[in-house]
Every structure is written in C-alpha cells, then in structure tokens.
Design an enzyme around this catalytic site. Structure first.
Site, PDB file in Angstrom:
ATOM      1  CE  LYS A 171      -6.545  -8.618  -1.691  1.00 53.55           C
ATOM      2  NZ  LYS A 171      -7.844  -8.109  -2.132  1.00 53.55           N
ATOM      3  CE  LYS A 201      -4.475  -1.646   0.905  1.00 53.22           C
ATOM      4  NZ  LYS A 201      -5.133  -2.582   1.815  1.00 53.22           N
ATOM      5  CE  LYS A 229     -14.081  -4.306  -0.787  1.00 53.04           C
ATOM      6  NZ  LYS A 229     -13.283  -3.820   0.327  1.00 53.04           N
TER       7      LYS A 229
HETATM    8  P1  ATP Z   1      -9.402  -3.184  -0.596  1.00 54.60           P
HETATM    9  O1  ATP Z   1      -8.738  -3.099  -1.937  1.00 54.60           O
HETATM   10  O2  ATP Z   1     -10.119  -1.937  -0.203  1.00 54.60           O
HETATM   11  O3  ATP Z   1      -8.504  -3.687   0.500  1.00 54.60           O
HETATM   12  P2  ATP Z   1     -10.462  -5.830  -0.917  1.00 54.60           P
HETATM   13  O4  ATP Z   1     -11.052  -6.198  -2.218  1.00 54.60           O
HETATM   14  O5  ATP Z   1      -9.099  -6.305  -0.589  1.00 54.60           O
HETATM   15  O6  ATP Z   1     -10.571  -4.253  -0.804  1.00 54.60           O
HETATM   16  P3  ATP Z   1     -11.333  -6.196   1.821  1.00 54.60           P
HETATM   17  O7  ATP Z   1     -12.506  -5.431   2.317  1.00 54.60           O
HETATM   18  O8  ATP Z   1      -9.972  -5.723   2.161  1.00 54.60           O
HETATM   19  O9  ATP Z   1     -11.481  -6.302   0.209  1.00 54.60           O
HETATM   20  O10 ATP Z   1     -11.450  -7.708   2.263  1.00 54.60           O
HETATM   21  C1  ATP Z   1     -12.669  -8.315   2.635  1.00 54.60           C
HETATM   22  C2  ATP Z   1     -12.465  -9.821   2.698  1.00 54.60           C
HETATM   23  O11 ATP Z   1     -12.350 -10.360   1.374  1.00 54.60           O
HETATM   24  C3  ATP Z   1     -11.194 -10.229   3.426  1.00 54.60           C
HETATM   25  O12 ATP Z   1     -11.464 -11.381   4.191  1.00 54.60           O
HETATM   26  C4  ATP Z   1     -10.235 -10.559   2.321  1.00 54.60           C
HETATM   27  O13 ATP Z   1      -9.255 -11.494   2.701  1.00 54.60           O
HETATM   28  C5  ATP Z   1     -11.166 -11.137   1.271  1.00 54.60           C
HETATM   29  N1  ATP Z   1     -10.640 -10.939  -0.077  1.00 54.60           N
HETATM   30  C6  ATP Z   1     -10.314  -9.747  -0.632  1.00 54.60           C
HETATM   31  N2  ATP Z   1      -9.893  -9.927  -1.889  1.00 54.60           N
HETATM   32  C7  ATP Z   1      -9.933 -11.260  -2.140  1.00 54.60           C
HETATM   33  C8  ATP Z   1      -9.595 -12.047  -3.272  1.00 54.60           C
HETATM   34  N3  ATP Z   1      -9.148 -11.491  -4.378  1.00 54.60           N
HETATM   35  N4  ATP Z   1      -9.769 -13.396  -3.182  1.00 54.60           N
HETATM   36  C9  ATP Z   1     -10.238 -13.964  -2.046  1.00 54.60           C
HETATM   37  N5  ATP Z   1     -10.562 -13.255  -0.934  1.00 54.60           N
HETATM   38  C10 ATP Z   1     -10.410 -11.915  -0.974  1.00 54.60           C
HETATM   39 MG    MG Z   2      -8.123  -5.604   1.212  1.00 60.82          MG
END
Ligand code: ATP
Ligand code: MG
Length: 329
Positions: free
Chosen positions: A196, A114, A199
C-alpha cells in the site's frame, strides 16, 4: 442527551499527507463533519514507534496540520488535537494494556510487517501500538472511525478490548465501527505497487497533496507498471494507475484508456501522462489553499488550540469514569 454520532481518527506525522491517506480516509474525515461530532488527531506518539528524527517530527506535525486544514478539516467544527498534548491517551493505553493478551498483539499484521522492515528497532511500543490506538478511540467514545482498510485489524482489536473490559468491569466503552469506501480504502504504492502507498515507504512511493505539478509528473512517470514478461492479468501498478485516474475524476479518460488496454494498444506512457494531469488538476485547489495557510501562523495556532479544550474535557471525563470503575485514583 447526546444524539450525534461521535467520530475519532488519527494520522501519523511521519511525512506528508498523500493521495492514499486522502482518498482512503481523510476525505471522509471532512465529509463526516457535516453530521457528526468529530475529534481528529495528529498522533505523534504513534509516529515515534518507527525510526524518526526529532527535528523532522516537529516540522511534520506542523505540515500535517497544514494538510488537514487545506483539505477542509474545520477546527471550528471538529476538535483537531496533537496527541502528545493530551496525557489521557497514554494513561488509558496503560490501563488497556493490562487487559490485552500479548497473543492478540503478536498476530496483528502491521507488527509483523514493521518488525521485518526495521529489525533493529523492535520494541514494546511497536507491539502495543494498537493498544494506544484503542485508547485514542475509546477516550472520545467514538462510534465510527474513518480509516483505510489497513487499519481493520486494529479496529477489530479495539472491539475485542472493549468486550473484554466491559466483561471484566461492567459496561464502560462502546464498540466502534470502521468507516470506509471499498473502492478507495487501499491505494497502492507507486514504487512498490504490491504494497500500500505509505509515508514510511518514502516520498517516491506516494503523491503528497502539496507536491508541485512537475514532481507529480516525474513520480508518475517513474511509477512501476510491469511486473515481468509473462503477465496474464493487469499488473498491480497498471491497475493502481487506472484506479487513481478514476478516483481523481478522470472517468472519461479511464473508459477510453481501458478500451485501449483491452484492445492491446495501450501505451503506458499515455496512461501515466493522463493520470498525472488528472491528479494535478484534482490537487490544485488543495495546493493553493495549502500555500495560503502556510503563510498564516495564527491560523495554524488557532486550529490546534480551539479543539484542545473540548477534547481535553471529554478525555478527563472518560478517565474519571475509568478510574472509578477500576478503583484507582
Ligand atoms: P505510515 O507509513 O507512517 O504508517 P501511512 O501512509 O500508512 O503512514 P497513516 O498515518 O498510518 O499513513 O494513516 C492515516 C490514515 O490513512 C489511516 O486511516 C490509514 O488507514 C489511511 N491510509 C494509509 N495509507 C493508505 C492507502 N495506501 N490507501 C488508503 N488509505 C490509507
Ligand atoms: Mg500507517
């Protein structure tokens, strides 16, 4: 006696819930309600650690609650909370921060990622983010934390913090375990398949649960498949599409197209179109439920009010105990 296992997990309101979130973590949130006591949070104090817009944050929180209800998080069985409404999260984070060595935080991979992604948005909160996450979990005495595998280093850190706290002040917290399914714990981005799905990588990197069928077709059509001319093994983008296809219930198509791949006759456009249609069918009931709920303001208000009291009580009890062992308050 409290015999049921306790669960906590959170989701950042930084965009729409996507397939990676759902397949990696949130469908376990739903399943775990059957047998465990669960607290689930829209963690807005985590969302403000990366660049954000206050107006969007407000609507993202609402949309996340909608997504959670649409996939089956049941506010009458689980406590659904908005993190910033419970001051105990930040209070406990402060306390845990006083026993967490800075070196532990500097080696957390998401801190490095980040800070590279937003070099002009480098601050204490980004470094101490995992301490707030530890507080979220420990506040509710959670034994299990359903997450994707990107969260494993944070969970390990939480366990180290527990051991250190208990060693310094006596048995106070339990060590939580991560809970996930290996095959779906890391879904890759459509636009940058070596990363991965996230968002914060932007809407082209993900399929949101509320995306309309046409948007899904377009995004999958644009998904990156090839990495270069000299591919020896399956590229991460193609591999990701195959995995998605199988995870959303397209096992038969998966087998047929994998045979084509092995024979060297697979056309990526077939893989893409088949995967897009399978995702659309998979998400359709969620999308419908989401639309019904969006029109029902009362259901949304009720959802976050009903869990708040219960969670607040648990949080206050934990803090009373923590203050007592520390000799403060
Ligand atoms: P951000 O980019 O804002 O961090 P994010 O997509 O990583 O958003 P989070 O809100 O951080 O989403 O994570 C919510 C849940 O989803 C967590 O348990 C995280 O481990 C899971 N998660 C996030 N991205 C993935 C992915 N690509 N595959 C599987 N699990 C995921
Ligand atoms: Mg995340």
């Amino acid at each position: 006696m409290h015999s049921k296992k306790r669960v906590f997990s959170g989701l950042r309101p930084t965009g729409r819930m996507h397939l990676g979130n759902y397949l990696g973590a949130i469908r376990n949130w739903v399943a775990m309600q059957e047998t465990r006591d669960c607290v689930y949070g829209v963690v807005d104090y985590h969302a403000i650690t990366t660049p954000f817009n206050p107006e969007e944050l407000r609507s993202d929180v609402r949309e996340m609650v909608l997504d959670l209800l649409a996939v089956g998080v049941d506010p009458d069985r689980s406590a659904l909370i908005i993190q910033s409404q419970l001051p105990e999260h930040t209070e406990l984070a402060w306390i845990l921060g006083t026993i967490t060595p800075i070196s532990w935080l500097e080696r957390v991979p998401t801190f490095k990622e980040k800070s590279e992604m937003h070099p002009d948005y480098l601050h204490l909160g980004l470094l101490s983010y995992p301490v707030l996450m530890a507080a979220d979990i420990l506040l509710y005495g959670a034994n299990e934390v359903p997450v994707g595998d990107d969260q494993l280093p944070h969970l390990e850190l939480t366990r180290e913090i527990v051991r250190r706290f208990n060693h310094m002040f006596g048995e106070t917290f339990v060590e939580p375990q991560a809970y996930f399914q290996k095959d779906s714990a890391r879904i890759m981005s459509l636009s940058q398949p070596e990363k991965k799905m996230s968002k914060t990588l932007g809407p082209d990197s993900y399929i949101a649960l509320g995306d309309a069928p046409d948007a899904i077709r377009k995004k999958i059509r644009k998904a990156v498949t090839d990495v270069g001319p000299s591919e020896e093994s399956m590229s991460p983008g193609v591999n990701n599409l195959f995995r998605l296809l199988s995870l959303v219930g397209g096992q038969e198509e998966h087998t047929r197209l994998m045979d084509d791949y092995e024979a060297g006759t697979l056309r990526y456009v077939d893989l893409k179109d088949t995967t897009a249609e399978a995702i659309i069918a998979f998400l359709e009931p969620i999308r419908q439920r989401r639309e019904e709920l969006a029109a029902d303001e009362e259901a949304l208000d009720h959802a976050v009010q009903s869990g708040h009291e219960l969670a607040s009580q648990m949080a206050r009890e934990t803090m009373a105990n923590v203050r007592a062992v520390l000799g403060v308050g």
